[in-house]
Design an enzyme around this catalytic site. Structure first.
Site, PDB file in Angstrom:
ATOM      1  N   GLU A 256      -0.782   7.986  -7.363  1.00  0.00           N
ATOM      2  CA  GLU A 256       0.611   8.028  -7.807  1.00  0.00           C
ATOM      3  C   GLU A 256       0.907   6.626  -8.317  1.00  0.00           C
ATOM      4  OE1 GLU A 256       2.251  10.763  -7.858  1.00  0.00           O
ATOM      5  OE2 GLU A 256       0.912  11.964  -6.611  1.00  0.00           O
ATOM      6  N   CYS A 297       9.634   4.670  -8.462  1.00  0.00           N
ATOM      7  CA  CYS A 297       8.680   5.145  -9.475  1.00  0.00           C
ATOM      8  C   CYS A 297       9.327   6.189 -10.364  1.00  0.00           C
ATOM      9  CB  CYS A 297       7.455   5.722  -8.784  1.00  0.00           C
ATOM     10  SG  CYS A 297       7.890   6.940  -7.537  1.00  0.00           S
TER      11      CYS A 297
HETATM   12  P1  NAP Z   1       0.598  -2.547  -5.771  1.00  0.00           P
HETATM   13  O1  NAP Z   1       0.636  -3.999  -5.899  1.00  0.00           O
HETATM   14  O2  NAP Z   1      -0.385  -1.783  -6.588  1.00  0.00           O
HETATM   15  O3  NAP Z   1       0.343  -2.248  -4.217  1.00  0.00           O
HETATM   16  C1  NAP Z   1       0.330  -0.942  -3.721  1.00  0.00           C
HETATM   17  C2  NAP Z   1      -0.430  -0.914  -2.420  1.00  0.00           C
HETATM   18  O4  NAP Z   1      -1.792  -1.188  -2.682  1.00  0.00           O
HETATM   19  C3  NAP Z   1       0.032  -1.935  -1.398  1.00  0.00           C
HETATM   20  O5  NAP Z   1      -0.021  -1.374  -0.119  1.00  0.00           O
HETATM   21  C4  NAP Z   1      -1.014  -3.029  -1.535  1.00  0.00           C
HETATM   22  O6  NAP Z   1      -1.177  -3.781  -0.376  1.00  0.00           O
HETATM   23  C5  NAP Z   1      -2.236  -2.182  -1.778  1.00  0.00           C
HETATM   24  N1  NAP Z   1      -3.344  -2.911  -2.369  1.00  0.00           N
HETATM   25  C6  NAP Z   1      -3.332  -3.700  -3.451  1.00  0.00           C
HETATM   26  N2  NAP Z   1      -4.572  -4.185  -3.692  1.00  0.00           N
HETATM   27  C7  NAP Z   1      -5.365  -3.671  -2.714  1.00  0.00           C
HETATM   28  C8  NAP Z   1      -6.753  -3.793  -2.397  1.00  0.00           C
HETATM   29  N3  NAP Z   1      -7.572  -4.530  -3.140  1.00  0.00           N
HETATM   30  N4  NAP Z   1      -7.229  -3.145  -1.312  1.00  0.00           N
HETATM   31  C9  NAP Z   1      -6.406  -2.383  -0.552  1.00  0.00           C
HETATM   32  N5  NAP Z   1      -5.092  -2.242  -0.797  1.00  0.00           N
HETATM   33  C10 NAP Z   1      -4.580  -2.870  -1.867  1.00  0.00           C
HETATM   34  O7  NAP Z   1       2.005  -1.875  -6.056  1.00  0.00           O
HETATM   35  P2  NAP Z   1       3.436  -2.311  -5.471  1.00  0.00           P
HETATM   36  O8  NAP Z   1       3.844  -3.562  -6.133  1.00  0.00           O
HETATM   37  O9  NAP Z   1       3.446  -2.240  -3.971  1.00  0.00           O
HETATM   38  O10 NAP Z   1       4.334  -1.097  -5.948  1.00  0.00           O
HETATM   39  C11 NAP Z   1       4.981  -1.035  -7.193  1.00  0.00           C
HETATM   40  C12 NAP Z   1       4.296  -0.044  -8.095  1.00  0.00           C
HETATM   41  O11 NAP Z   1       4.098   1.188  -7.429  1.00  0.00           O
HETATM   42  C13 NAP Z   1       5.118   0.262  -9.321  1.00  0.00           C
HETATM   43  O12 NAP Z   1       4.277   0.228 -10.426  1.00  0.00           O
HETATM   44  C14 NAP Z   1       5.611   1.689  -9.060  1.00  0.00           C
HETATM   45  O13 NAP Z   1       5.853   2.443 -10.227  1.00  0.00           O
HETATM   46  C15 NAP Z   1       4.517   2.267  -8.274  1.00  0.00           C
HETATM   47  N6  NAP Z   1       5.008   3.349  -7.435  1.00  0.00           N
HETATM   48  C16 NAP Z   1       4.619   4.613  -7.738  1.00  0.00           C
HETATM   49  C17 NAP Z   1       5.082   5.664  -6.958  1.00  0.00           C
HETATM   50  C18 NAP Z   1       4.663   7.075  -7.264  1.00  0.00           C
HETATM   51  O14 NAP Z   1       4.861   7.932  -6.424  1.00  0.00           O
HETATM   52  N7  NAP Z   1       4.096   7.342  -8.407  1.00  0.00           N
HETATM   53  C19 NAP Z   1       5.925   5.440  -5.883  1.00  0.00           C
HETATM   54  C20 NAP Z   1       6.306   4.127  -5.611  1.00  0.00           C
HETATM   55  C21 NAP Z   1       5.839   3.082  -6.402  1.00  0.00           C
HETATM   56  P3  NAP Z   1      -0.674  -5.315  -0.281  1.00  0.00           P
HETATM   57  O15 NAP Z   1       0.799  -5.255  -0.316  1.00  0.00           O
HETATM   58  O16 NAP Z   1      -1.242  -5.756   1.003  1.00  0.00           O
HETATM   59  O17 NAP Z   1      -1.257  -6.005  -1.481  1.00  0.00           O
END
Ligand code: NAP
Length: 526
Positions: A256, A297
């Site tokens: 997602e 999102c």
């Molecule tokens: P993100 O930076 O991609 O992080 C998402 C999750 O992935 C966090 O828990 C992060 O943990 C983890 N993560 C990142 N790198 C990782 C790795 N190498 N190994 C394991 N885990 C890792 O996204 P975000 O900034 O939290 O969220 C914003 C984005 O999410 C936006 O683009 C939004 O559109 C999208 N989103 C989509 C939905 C949907 O349902 N489609 C819902 C909500 C948000 P850490 O925090 O520890 O880095």
């Protein structure tokens, strides 16, 4: 300052190094610290596979549903505390925090009710079956059995409670143990949710583990029966897809990701105050831009308006957006809180600068001071409206997700076909909302834009009294979208549970197959 541990292998693990700090985004004060240093990730997976999985799979759907009901009740009992933690760590107003927390309890309760209807079974029946020979001596039918692995659920920073609950509800109901990892920067709410569920003694040992902080080598240890359910940015997805171990194991991976959702105003809707469909459009767009400060999102990023109405719509939206009070949610006058982190604020500032090449500013555009917070402190961003000359020529507006209260008006010629073309430039969305009372236009939009989005939300004079807004991901309907949105499918009733199950085709005589599928007989041919 509170230190958040991880709940692994049946106990709380507290690290002694490698901490990241969590801050209150309204004041920038440090409120907690978190680290997963020292977690035995191989041990986490073994504990889930060897202890949690077998215990869950011994239960029927109805029994697993009862666990979800207790989880829902437990979180509801902690609602006020969770709202306060959400305010502190996510900067949410009470309505915005309840969107996350009530969304979590509501989703758990929905799946608990769904499970009651599945009764004493341990697998799902996929269809009624089909004859494969001249007689029913050879027959086929599909069933779904729980996967014999772990659901690793990684969530984005913006929905710490709902993100945890919507994934855990489906996985636990399927009979698959969960390892949940909230985003580090806003881990406070998810940590408390898991702590409350563990304290209440609801789940069998190994059914739920929590990792606060980095995941170490966890992802490289996933196998073919495991599921990686991810919500977050497209950049992180790309990095995951390059991980060799995940590719080799062929671990099921649901994504997602981000989405440039569109709201489309139909040509039949006059921009008149008092038109229920126009009022709904304005109300929805403003809500979907500003709820959770646009950090959803499903937020509206692109507003498609027939070119002849672009001026009137701009005025109507700007007027409503000027009424938003941005600031510290602790101040009762505030209607929109800050962005969650300093990094998100920097991204939003850079994002609006990128959009400005393709669209002119109408309102807002950057950081602001927040009511109830010291000047210069807090990650506040003013409601920001831009307008492009032509929906087709809006460049970065179709590429850049600005994760804040930011959207751009895009004029189009009013035909459903052109609206669909412009929507498609976003590369695939979670939701497209369309506002029209013209059945022919709506049908044409479904035919031309349906494949580019996970959900089509139709606003009309009929739906206006009850429509909750296009941003609500209801457990009864599919959540997910094609292309850029990640290509994933969550929720949607039982479909969301199927992500954690394996579909098996059963072949044999009809008697044998039906007996196995319905689980009533022992499958012995008479
Ligand atoms: P993100 O930076 O991609 O992080 C998402 C999750 O992935 C966090 O828990 C992060 O943990 C983890 N993560 C990142 N790198 C990782 C790795 N190498 N190994 C394991 N885990 C890792 O996204 P975000 O900034 O939290 O969220 C914003 C984005 O999410 C936006 O683009 C939004 O559109 C999208 N989103 C989509 C939905 C949907 O349902 N489609 C819902 C909500 C948000 P850490 O925090 O520890 O880095």
């Amino acid at each position: 300052m509170k230190t958040l541990g991880s709940y692994v292998q049946g106990r709380w693990h507290h690290a002694d190094s490698g901490f990241s700090n969590l801050v209150d985004p309204s004041t920038e004060e440090e409120i907690a610290r978190v680290s997963s240093a020292g977690v035995d990730f191989a041990g986490v997976l073994s504990h889930a596979r060897e202890t949690g999985g077998p215990a869950l799979r011994r239960m029927t759907f109805a029994e697993r549903g009862a666990l979800l009901k207790s989880m829902s009740k437990t979180l509801r009992a902690h609602r006020d505390e969770l709202l306060e933690l959400s305010r502190q760590n996510n900067g949410t107003t009470t309505p915005d925090g309840s969107f996350d927390i009530d969304g979590a309890t509501g989703t758990l309760a929905y799946y608990a009710a769904l499970a009651r209807g599945l009764g004493d079974r341990r697998h799902l029946v996929g269809d009624d079956g089909v004859q494969l020979a001249k007689t029913d001596a050879f027959w086929a039918r599909h069933v779904l059995v729980p996967r014999d692995g772990v659901a690793v659920c990684i969530n984005a920073f913006n929905f710490p409670a709902w993100g945890f609950a919507e994934k855990a509800a489906c996985a636990l109901l399927a009979g698959v143990p969960v390892v949940v990892k909230p985003a580090t920067a806003t881990a406070l709410v998810a940590h408390r949710c898991v702590e409350a569920v563990i304290e209440a003694g609801i789940l069998p040992d190994g059914a739920l583990q929590l990792i606060c902080g980095a995941t170490g080598d966890l992802l490289d240890r996933l196998g073919p029966q495991d599921v990686l359910a991810f919500t977050g940015s497209a950049d992180t997805v790309l990095r995951f897809k390059q991980r060799r171990a995940l590719q080799e194991a062929n671990t099921r991976f649901n994504v997602e990701a981000d989405s440039l959702n569109a709201a489309v105003l139909g040509p039949d809707v006059e921009a008149d105050e008092g038109s229920p469909t126009f009022d709904l459009f304005v109300r929805d767009v403003v809500r979907e831009m500003t709820q959770k400060a646009g950090q959803k999102c499903t937020a509206v990023r692109r507003i498609l308006v027939p070119a002849v109405r672009a001026g009137e719509v701009e005025e109507a939206l700007a007027e409503r957006l000027r009424q938003v009070v941005t600031g510290n949610p602790a101040d009762p006058s505030v209607t929109m809180g800050p962005l969650a982190t300093g990094g998100q604020l920097e991204d939003a500032v850079a994002g609006v600068a990128a959009l400005a090449d393709s669209a002119r500013p109408v309102l807002g555009g950057g950081r602001c001071d927040g009511a109830g917070s010291p000047a210069g402190k807090g990650f506040f961003f003013s409601p920001t409206l831009l307008a492009a000359e032509d929906g087709h020529q809006a460049g970065a507006v179709h590429r850049r997700e600005v994760f804040g209260p930011v959207a751009t008006i895009l004029p189009y010629d009013g035909t459903a076909a052109e609206a669909a073309e412009v929507v498609a430039l976003g590369g695939g969305t979670l939701v497209t909302s369309a506002y029209s009372d013209d059945a022919g236009w709506r049908e044409e939009l479904l035919a031309t834009a349906g494949s580019t989005t996970g959900r089509l939300y139709f606003g009309s004079s009929g739906s206006a009294p009850a429509a909750p807004g296009s941003g609500v991901a209801m457990p009864q309907s599919l959540h997910g979208g094609p292309g850029r949105a990640g290509g994933g499918e969550e929720l949607g009733g039982l479909q969301g549970v199927e992500l954690y199950m394996q579909r098996v085709a059963l072949q044999g005589s009809r008697e044998v197959v039906d007996a196995l599928a319905t689980g009533g007989a022992d499958g012995t041919e008479g």
